[in-house]
Design a protein around this motif. Sequence first.
Motif, short mmCIF file in Angstrom:
data_model
loop_
_atom_site.label_atom_id
_atom_site.label_comp_id
_atom_site.label_asym_id
_atom_site.label_seq_id
_atom_site.Cartn_x
_atom_site.Cartn_y
_atom_site.Cartn_z
N LEU A 85 0.84 -1.20 0.00
CA LEU A 85 0.00 0.00 0.00
C LEU A 85 0.87 1.25 0.00
CD1 LEU A 85 -2.48 -1.13 2.81
CD2 LEU A 85 -2.76 -1.44 0.34
N HIS A 86 0.35 2.32 -0.60
CA HIS A 86 1.10 3.59 -0.62
C HIS A 86 0.16 4.75 -0.31
CE1 HIS A 86 3.98 0.96 -2.66
NE2 HIS A 86 4.90 1.84 -2.28
N GLY A 87 0.74 5.78 0.28
CA GLY A 87 -0.06 6.91 0.73
C GLY A 87 -0.68 7.72 -0.39
N ASP A 88 0.08 7.93 -1.48
CA ASP A 88 -0.43 8.68 -2.62
C ASP A 88 0.45 8.34 -3.83
OD1 ASP A 88 1.95 10.13 -2.26
OD2 ASP A 88 0.94 11.76 -1.20
N TRP A 89 0.15 8.96 -4.97
CA TRP A 89 0.89 8.65 -6.19
C TRP A 89 2.35 9.08 -6.10
CZ3 TRP A 89 -0.80 5.19 -9.38
CH2 TRP A 89 -2.17 5.01 -9.57
N THR A 90 2.62 10.16 -5.39
CA THR A 90 4.01 10.60 -5.23
C THR A 90 4.81 9.58 -4.44
OG1 THR A 90 3.35 12.94 -5.30
CG2 THR A 90 5.50 12.42 -4.33
N HIS A 91 4.23 9.10 -3.36
CA HIS A 91 4.86 8.05 -2.56
C HIS A 91 5.16 6.83 -3.43
CE1 HIS A 91 4.52 5.46 1.39
NE2 HIS A 91 5.76 5.56 0.94
N LEU A 92 4.19 6.42 -4.23
CA LEU A 92 4.36 5.27 -5.11
C LEU A 92 5.44 5.52 -6.16
CD1 LEU A 92 3.50 2.54 -6.28
CD2 LEU A 92 1.66 3.72 -7.49
N LEU A 93 5.45 6.73 -6.73
CA LEU A 93 6.44 7.05 -7.76
C LEU A 93 7.86 7.02 -7.20
CD1 LEU A 93 7.16 8.00 -10.62
CD2 LEU A 93 6.78 10.36 -9.84
N GLY A 202 22.28 9.68 7.03
CA GLY A 202 22.08 11.11 7.22
C GLY A 202 20.72 11.55 6.72
N THR A 203 20.32 11.06 5.55
CA THR A 203 19.01 11.40 5.01
C THR A 203 17.89 10.93 5.93
OG1 THR A 203 19.84 11.27 2.74
CG2 THR A 203 17.46 11.10 3.04
N ASN A 204 18.02 9.73 6.46
CA ASN A 204 16.97 9.21 7.32
C ASN A 204 16.94 9.88 8.68
OD1 ASN A 204 15.39 6.67 6.22
ND2 ASN A 204 17.44 6.62 5.33
N ILE A 205 18.09 10.35 9.15
CA ILE A 205 18.10 11.14 10.39
C ILE A 205 17.36 12.45 10.18
CG2 ILE A 205 19.59 12.46 11.94
CD1 ILE A 205 21.62 10.17 11.69
N VAL A 206 17.56 13.05 9.01
CA VAL A 206 16.82 14.28 8.68
C VAL A 206 15.32 14.01 8.67
CG1 VAL A 206 16.37 15.97 6.87
CG2 VAL A 206 18.73 15.35 7.44
N PHE A 207 14.92 12.88 8.07
CA PHE A 207 13.51 12.50 8.09
C PHE A 207 13.02 12.38 9.54
CE2 PHE A 207 13.70 10.45 3.69
CZ PHE A 207 12.91 11.44 3.13
N GLY A 208 13.84 11.74 10.37
CA GLY A 208 13.44 11.54 11.75
C GLY A 208 13.28 12.84 12.50
N LEU A 209 14.20 13.76 12.30
CA LEU A 209 14.11 15.06 12.97
C LEU A 209 12.91 15.85 12.49
CD1 LEU A 209 17.87 16.13 12.98
CD2 LEU A 209 16.52 15.26 14.90
N GLY A 210 12.50 15.56 11.23
CA GLY A 210 11.35 16.27 10.67
C GLY A 210 10.03 15.66 11.04
N GLY A 211 10.04 14.50 11.67
CA GLY A 211 8.80 13.86 12.09
C GLY A 211 8.56 12.57 11.37
N MET A 212 7.97 12.63 10.17
CA MET A 212 7.62 11.43 9.43
C MET A 212 8.33 11.47 8.08
SD MET A 212 5.63 9.65 11.36
CE MET A 212 4.84 8.49 10.25
N ALA A 213 8.43 10.29 7.45
CA ALA A 213 9.05 10.20 6.14
C ALA A 213 8.02 10.49 5.06
CB ALA A 213 9.66 8.82 5.96
N ILE A 214 8.38 10.17 3.83
CA ILE A 214 7.47 10.39 2.70
C ILE A 214 6.12 9.81 3.04
CG2 ILE A 214 7.08 9.85 0.28
CD1 ILE A 214 10.14 9.61 0.02
N ALA A 215 5.07 10.60 2.91
CA ALA A 215 3.78 10.14 3.41
C ALA A 215 2.63 10.66 2.57
CB ALA A 215 3.59 10.62 4.85
N GLY A 216 1.53 9.91 2.64
CA GLY A 216 0.26 10.41 2.15
C GLY A 216 -0.50 10.99 3.33
#
Length: 266
Positions: A85-93, A202-216
Amino acid sequence: MTEHQGRPDNRRERAFNAPAVVIATIALFGAIHLWRVFLSEDADIAVLLRFAFIPARYDPASPYLPGMLGGEGAKLWTFLTYALLHGDWTHLLVNSVAMLAFGSAVAWRFGPLRFLFFSALCAIGGAAAYLALHLDEPQPVSGASAAISGQMAAAMRFMFEAGGPLGAFRRRGRLAFSAPAVPLAPALRNPQVLIFLLAWFGTNIVFGLGGMAIAGETAAIAWEAHIGGFLTGLVLFPLFDPKVARFRDRADASVALPSRPPAPHD
């Protein structure tokens, strides 16, 4: 160029096309998301409650538990079905592009069945990591990012090696994906591998500091699941790699020892 000279180039060009198993997997993702687009809002929520990974499902004291669908069985199958499952088309792309890049390399090396089993275990590892840190979280988690993170970890083990697609003395075509891999400890001395690891974490730490990752809007996959999938792929790679007999330290690789068993790998 003669006809005989042109044939190897044609074979090399075909070898870099995405494997059929990767194309089929991405097509399945797309078909499922397209089907969900035509569902009513209530029906789509029911799909998420039945097939997305929801940590609160595993908390007996959760006030959200009565609203969960799927019963006890969903506690098992959602460790895997959330990746479909994916949150939206951007997430899927984004996930599709990443799987084409890294999943293709792993599928060429592993073959279709090993690739699918390996990816499934990485998805499960990602869900387990997220659950360990979010036991009472009611938000549904979805996406193939954990599986793709595991594919990235696997690709890292051979992509930068000598003869690999991005390594020194690189080969062309399918042979590049069969480059011998070394155990993890020697591999970590490769500057290209270290740069890849630093960039990825490093990229995933940035995601973590920002809250959630790519999402719908209704479902997401978080950085904890990415890291769980990556570490799962890193650990399981030698168990799935069909070239496991060729794993050895660089210092031993050039020494022929016919009477000595293959060096252990991690």
